[in-house]
Scaffold this active site. Structure first.
Site, PDB file in Angstrom:
ATOM      1  N   ARG A 185      33.244  44.398  35.064  1.00 50.76           N
ATOM      2  CA  ARG A 185      33.134  44.582  36.643  1.00 50.76           C
ATOM      3  C   ARG A 185      32.151  44.690  37.572  1.00 50.76           C
ATOM      4  O   ARG A 185      31.601  44.254  38.497  1.00 50.76           O
ATOM      5  CB  ARG A 185      34.432  45.208  36.995  1.00 50.76           C
ATOM      6  CG  ARG A 185      35.694  44.628  36.692  1.00 50.76           C
ATOM      7  CD  ARG A 185      37.051  45.496  36.848  1.00 50.76           C
ATOM      8  NE  ARG A 185      36.876  46.630  36.035  1.00 50.76           N
ATOM      9  CZ  ARG A 185      38.000  47.557  35.762  1.00 50.76           C
ATOM     10  NH1 ARG A 185      39.049  47.233  36.207  1.00 50.76           N
ATOM     11  NH2 ARG A 185      37.719  48.270  34.960  1.00 50.76           N
TER      12      ARG A 185
ATOM     13  N   HIS B 261      41.932  39.984  34.200  1.00 52.16           N
ATOM     14  CA  HIS B 261      41.992  39.878  32.854  1.00 52.16           C
ATOM     15  C   HIS B 261      42.261  38.267  32.395  1.00 52.16           C
ATOM     16  O   HIS B 261      41.755  37.690  31.660  1.00 52.16           O
ATOM     17  CB  HIS B 261      43.397  40.521  32.252  1.00 52.16           C
ATOM     18  CG  HIS B 261      43.283  41.878  32.273  1.00 52.16           C
ATOM     19  ND1 HIS B 261      44.410  42.621  32.959  1.00 52.16           N
ATOM     20  CD2 HIS B 261      42.598  42.897  31.847  1.00 52.16           C
ATOM     21  CE1 HIS B 261      44.315  43.954  32.813  1.00 52.16           C
ATOM     22  NE2 HIS B 261      43.172  44.013  32.195  1.00 52.16           N
TER      23      HIS B 261
ATOM     24  N   LYS C 124      51.283  54.822  25.391  1.00 54.87           N
ATOM     25  CA  LYS C 124      52.461  55.724  25.489  1.00 54.87           C
ATOM     26  C   LYS C 124      52.977  55.961  26.871  1.00 54.87           C
ATOM     27  O   LYS C 124      53.973  55.987  27.170  1.00 54.87           O
ATOM     28  CB  LYS C 124      52.255  57.165  24.693  1.00 54.87           C
ATOM     29  CG  LYS C 124      52.159  57.111  23.093  1.00 54.87           C
ATOM     30  CD  LYS C 124      52.067  58.393  22.736  1.00 54.87           C
ATOM     31  CE  LYS C 124      51.428  58.295  21.054  1.00 54.87           C
ATOM     32  NZ  LYS C 124      50.339  58.929  20.781  1.00 54.87           N
TER      33      LYS C 124
ATOM     34  N   SER D 121      44.293  47.423  36.453  1.00 60.53           N
ATOM     35  CA  SER D 121      45.899  47.380  36.459  1.00 60.53           C
ATOM     36  C   SER D 121      46.254  48.765  37.225  1.00 60.53           C
ATOM     37  O   SER D 121      47.289  48.831  37.693  1.00 60.53           O
ATOM     38  CB  SER D 121      46.319  47.552  34.953  1.00 60.53           C
ATOM     39  OG  SER D 121      45.914  46.463  34.188  1.00 60.53           O
TER      40      SER D 121
END
Ligand code: PNS
Length: 159
Positions: A90, A17, A41, A127
């Site tokens: 990517r 990122h 969430k 991530s």
């Protein structure tokens, strides 16, 4: 002045990122890194924690700001005078969905999407994979900025 947005979940921000953010900051007058707050969430980090980490790792970039949005990204773009969305691509696996979102956003609001090819060093990086490896004791030190590594280690130790 061209203001662009780099949107994402950033749970947490990775070196991949950050590479896109830095390169975008060289090409545009202002870059807003924006966390999609409504999608956050079930994350490992709260939205505020993600914002804090993003602020810390972009603090040396004077034309980069950090914010969050709820609802549609194109509404945020309109409200904040953002002319284009910058996304890292990517691999071909990213392409279909990103293309669909880009076309939807242009069709609905005339907001352009600019794709940047990811640095090959980080082409495999996400991530989710970072969290999975770190959770099982993997070494992710080269994959996330140092302040993120510290928080990731602490969060996984405490959870
Ligand atoms: O890091 P991610 O999970 O790839 O980020 C995805 C994100 C937040 C950039 C994307 O899901 C998004 O733009 N969501 C906002 C809601 C929205 O505008 N949806 C319509 C997209 S066509």
């Amino acid at each position: 002045m061209r203001r662009v947005a780099c949107p994402g979940s950033f749970d947490p921000v990775t070196n991949g990122h950050l590479d896109i953010i830095r390169r975008a900051a060289r090409l545009h007058d202002e870059v807003l890194v924006v966390v999609g707050a409504n999608l956050a969430k079930e994350g490992l980090f709260t939205v505020e924690e993600r914002l804090g980490m993003l602020r810390e790792v972009t603090s040396d970039l004077p034309n980069v700001g950090v914010d969050k949005f709820t609802g549609l990204l194109v509404d945020f773009c309109r409200d904040r005078g953002v002319s284009a969305i910058v996304k890292g691509l990517r691999a071909v696996s990213d392409f279909d969905y990103e293309m669909q979102m880009a076309q939807m956003n242009y069709n609905q609001a005339g907001v352009e999407t600019l794709f940047m090819t990811t640095n090959p060093l980080y082409a495999f990086l996400s991530s989710s994979l970072v969290k999975e490896f770190a959770r099982h004791g993997g070494d992710v030190a080269g994959l996330v900025p140092m302040p993120v590594l510290d928080r990731l280690t602490a969060r996984l130790r405490d959870s």
